[in-house]
Design an enzyme around this catalytic site. Structure first.
Site, PDB file in Angstrom:
ATOM      1  N   GLU A   1       0.826  -1.252  -0.268  1.00 29.21           N
ATOM      2  CA  GLU A   1      -0.238   0.013  -0.132  1.00 29.21           C
ATOM      3  C   GLU A   1       0.781   1.223  -0.190  1.00 29.21           C
ATOM      4  OE1 GLU A   1      -0.671  -2.740   1.854  1.00 29.21           O
ATOM      5  OE2 GLU A   1      -2.695  -3.261   1.089  1.00 29.21           O
TER       6      GLU A   1
ATOM      7  N   HIS B   1     -11.326  -4.630   9.075  1.00 27.88           N
ATOM      8  CA  HIS B   1     -11.798  -4.525   8.151  1.00 27.88           C
ATOM      9  C   HIS B   1     -13.178  -3.639   8.352  1.00 27.88           C
ATOM     10  CE1 HIS B   1      -9.442  -7.877   7.067  1.00 27.88           C
ATOM     11  NE2 HIS B   1      -9.714  -7.597   5.784  1.00 27.88           N
TER      12      HIS B   1
HETATM   13  C1  LIG Z   1      -2.570  -4.435   4.383  1.00 29.35           C
HETATM   14  C2  LIG Z   1      -3.601  -5.364   3.657  1.00 29.35           C
HETATM   15  N1  LIG Z   1      -3.812  -5.340   2.388  1.00 29.35           N
HETATM   16  C3  LIG Z   1      -4.722  -6.010   1.804  1.00 29.35           C
HETATM   17  C4  LIG Z   1      -5.313  -6.926   2.400  1.00 29.35           C
HETATM   18  C5  LIG Z   1      -6.462  -7.654   1.563  1.00 29.35           C
HETATM   19  N2  LIG Z   1      -5.933  -8.998   1.469  1.00 29.35           N
HETATM   20  C6  LIG Z   1      -6.447  -9.919   2.611  1.00 29.35           C
HETATM   21  S1  LIG Z   1      -5.633 -11.328   1.972  1.00 29.35           S
HETATM   22  C7  LIG Z   1      -4.920 -10.727   0.837  1.00 29.35           C
HETATM   23  C8  LIG Z   1      -4.010 -11.733   0.163  1.00 29.35           C
HETATM   24  C9  LIG Z   1      -2.855 -12.095   0.814  1.00 29.35           C
HETATM   25  O1  LIG Z   1      -1.844 -12.837   0.460  1.00 29.35           O
HETATM   26  P1  LIG Z   1      -0.999 -13.876   0.942  1.00 29.35           P
HETATM   27  O2  LIG Z   1      -0.120 -13.039   1.942  1.00 29.35           O
HETATM   28  O3  LIG Z   1       0.006 -14.806   0.097  1.00 29.35           O
HETATM   29  O4  LIG Z   1      -1.845 -14.950   1.948  1.00 29.35           O
HETATM   30  P2  LIG Z   1      -2.847 -15.899   1.381  1.00 29.35           P
HETATM   31  O5  LIG Z   1      -4.129 -15.313   1.371  1.00 29.35           O
HETATM   32  O6  LIG Z   1      -2.557 -16.283   0.054  1.00 29.35           O
HETATM   33  O7  LIG Z   1      -2.819 -16.964   2.288  1.00 29.35           O
HETATM   34  C10 LIG Z   1      -5.066  -9.521   0.644  1.00 29.35           C
HETATM   35  C11 LIG Z   1      -4.660  -8.725  -0.609  1.00 29.35           C
HETATM   36  C12 LIG Z   1      -5.274  -7.081   3.807  1.00 29.35           C
HETATM   37  N3  LIG Z   1      -6.177  -7.579   4.354  1.00 29.35           N
HETATM   38  N4  LIG Z   1      -4.447  -6.068   4.387  1.00 29.35           N
END
Ligand SMILES: Cc1ncc(C[n+]2csc(CCOP(=O)(O)OP(=O)(O)O)c2C)c(N)n1
Ligand SMILES: [Mg+2]
Lengths: 324, 327
Positions: A58, A127
């Protein structure tokens, strides 16, 4: 005019502005697929150069928006949830808002940041917070928070054409709401309120999803013989002081309804302004209806209790009516 | 896959942790699709060997920090599925009294310092947990689980560097399931192995097969030993696979859009960690088939009881909003 959902109206605003101005582009996490459907379909029309899926970074993405903006582009940066704006805080507070002033007017930052704001999906503290009040506190960041599809489209288009940083806050809870959206091009100016309901007894000032809470309360109050004027500010920074003060001059009573944590809420600012400007016309102390002063809970029952509800608005109005 | 260097009771322990996570998550998925759970849930199905292998190499004093996809981490650390399920229902009997929900479960009594819904939000806190162990000359080790997507947040880079400069007992476990939401990891970074990033911070970075619980256990045990010896942090990258969607019910808002390579998905699914371990345990006659079945039905039964108990639990009282505030 056709009745359209909020999501569809936002989609249209983005597509129309991207068609109109090749300098406008969109970036953010999963904007191509569209975590919130408002960005869906844009990649198919505009391609990967103008609809850019970014890593989950971000701070860098918001900052890159600033850098592109001061170099002649008009970026729209989608940060998904309002709470993720916290990760980009430095770039927004220290840079975007201040650059033009700090560098003596040499530059300007035509950047749009967008995010979903506030609660309603029972997703817990990370959230569900409303964050608009933080950005109202920052000089030179415009903040808009439209409550209807029509306003959403018109205000977002104005934001994209604005030469300054604008934060556009939408809400998951409004995504499916419908209103009449004109077929022809239109803009709604930033900083102009909309009087949603005329009334002579009390002014209820609000913004975003709580507009519907206020309107619900006004309906109930009307059955009791209390006529509330409901003002949807639509823009939080700058905000339409004139519309609010004119209304309070008429009603003599002021209730601010705002989904913020109470201290330094948007409601605090409105209430202080009213108390300063039209004190002699007030028949009762100003009232604020905000979230309870606790973090956002997960349980739907608790979440509902934290948020300003119709009963809270009615109680605040009753308080002002106790003075005559 | 082999367990020559791993005691049989550890093998069975890991097996049970994986099975418990799987049955719990299957139930959660079903409940969510039936509209019985508020909010959203991110399931850990397909990734179980990572949490199970890591946590089997930890003591009860060691701590972990988790993510939005956190149910498996809690269970692997020894969490109580009844209190977890109640939390997912938002009930007063839940781990956090219904205040936290799926993305915020914690059990400080077993060293589970909390799941965090902000991507990358846990890494700095895990560094602090390691710092507290270092400061108080404790033997405790701090583990942080996070995704491939989180490795692109500033917090990842700052945390690895900070832990490295102080040689803190922290183990960074990156669960590389190849996607952050709908974005393939390969579109979000120009390297294949996130473990390579460790070099930039002067710490070891290892790649491990996230479907092989024994390998995960082995690399974790080595990292734990290193951390306890005062030699500092390790980054472990577990290559793993998310069986389902990013969040349950994503089909609804994908509206027909796809983002996964079907062939790749089929191949990864064939490497199901539960299936692999089940076959291994059966073929090597570590436990007879009927005992494996009993184990499974006991766990399934316990999950069903947790669901029933959660359903019958009360919502939190409204007064609880004003509890757990400033001391
Ligand atoms: C700071 C932040 N940015 C965006 C999100 C939205 N978001 C939730 S899970 C996710 C993907 C995360 O990917 P990863 O770290 O690979 O974990 P996975 O879901 O694959 O276990 C995103 C973008 C968030 N929760 N927090
Ligand atoms: Mg991932």
């Amino acid at each position: 005019m056709a009745r359209k959902t909020y999501v569809a109206a936002i989609q249209e605003a983005l597509a129309e502005e991207m068609r109109r101005d090749p300098r406008v582009f969109l970036m953010g996490e999963d904007v191509r697929i569209g975590v919130f459907p408002s960005t869906r379909g844009l990649h198919a029309e505009f391609g990967g150069k103008r609809v850019i899926d970014t890593p989950i970074s971000e701070l860098a993405v918001a900052g890159a928006g600033i850098g592109a903006a001061v170099n002649g582009l008009r970026p729209i940066v989608d940060l998904m949830f309002g709470t993720f704006l916290y990760l980009a805080f430095d770039q927004i507070a220290n840079q975007a808002g201040a650059m033009r002033f700090m560098y003596g007017g040499q530059t300007n930052v035509p950047l749009v940041l967008m995010a979903q704001n506030g609660a309603g999906s029972s997703a817990g503290h990370h959230h569900s917070q409303a964050v608009h009040q933080f950005f109202m506190n920052m000089p030179q960041i415009k903040v808009i928070m439209p409550s209807t599809p029509t306003d959403g489209k018109g205000l977002l288009k104005s934001a994209i054409r604005d030469d300054n940083p604008v934060l556009f806050l939408h809400s998951l809870s409004l995504g499916g709401k419908r209103s009449d959206v004109p077929e022809n091009e239109y803009l709604i100016p930033i900083g102009e309120a909309d009087i949603k309901r005329a009334g002579s007894d009390v002014t209820i000032c609000t913004v975003g999803p709580t507009v519907y809470t206020a309107l619900g309360a006004a309906k109930t109050l009307s059955r009791e013989g209390i006529e509330a004027e409901v003002i949807d500010l639509r823009s939080l920074s700058p905000w339409d002081k004139g519309a609010v003060l004119d209304s309070v001059a008429k009603t003599g009573r002021f209730v601010a309804v705002d989904e913020s944590f109470p201290s330094c809420s948007a409601a605090s600012e409105w209430a202080a302004t009213v108390a300063e400007a039209v004190f002699s016309q007030l028949k009762a102390p100003v009232q604020r209806v905000t979230n309870k002063d606790v973090p956002m809970p997960f349980s739907p029952a608790l979440e509902k209790a934290v948020l300003p509800g119709e009963a809270d608005v009615i109680a605040a109005v009753h308080k002002t009516m106790a003075y005559s | 896959m082999h367990h020559q260097d791993i005691a049989v009771d550890v093998v069975l322990d890991i097996y049970q942790r994986i099975l418990r996570i799987r049955r719990f998550e299957e139930a959660v998925g079903l409940l969510f699709r039936q509209g019985q759970l508020p909010g959203f849930v991110h399931l850990y199905i397909g990734e179980e060997a990572v949490a199970a292998g890591v946590c089997a190499a930890l003591t009860d004093e060691d701590t972990i920090i988790s993510t939005h996809r956190g149910h498996g981490h809690v269970i692997a650390k020894g969490g109580d599925i009844k209190r977890m399920m109640a939390e997912l229902f938002g009930k007063a009997t839940g781990y956090c009294k219904g205040k936290g929900g799926s993305m915020h479960i914690a059990d400080f009594d077993i060293g589970m310092l909390g799941a965090i819904g902000i991507v990358g939000g846990g890494l700095p806190i895990a560094v602090g947990a390691g710092l507290s162990a270092w400061y108080s000359n404790s033997n405790r080790v701090s583990v942080c689980f996070f995704g491939d997507g989180a490795a692109n947040e500033g917090s990842f880079h700052e945390s690895l560097n900070l832990a490295s400069t102080l040689a803190l007992p922290v183990i960074f476990v990156c669960e590389n399931n190849q996607y952050g939401e709908f974005t393939p990891a390969q579109n979000a970074m120009n390297i294949t192995d996130i473990a390579d990033r460790a070099a930039g911070y002067g710490i070891p970075g290892l790649v491990a097969d996230g479907a092989d619980a024994f390998e995960i256990y082995r690399v974790t045990a080595a990292a734990v030993e290193r951390a306890r010896a005062g030699a500092g942090p390790t980054l472990i990258e577990a290559k793993t696979h998310r069986r389902g969607g990013h969040a349950e019910g994503e089909e609804a808002f994908l509206a027909g859009q796809t983002y996964r390579d079907e062939a790749e998905t089929a191949e990864a699914q064939a490497k199901d960690p539960l299936l692999l371990l089940h076959n291994y345990v059966s073929e090597n006659k570590i436990l007879p088939a009927n005992q494996l079945e009993t184990l499974d039905s006991n766990i399934t039964q316990a999950v069903a009881e947790a669901v029933e108990a959660a359903r019958n639990s009360p919502d939190p009282a409204l007064e609880s909003l004003f509890e757990d505030l400033w001391l």
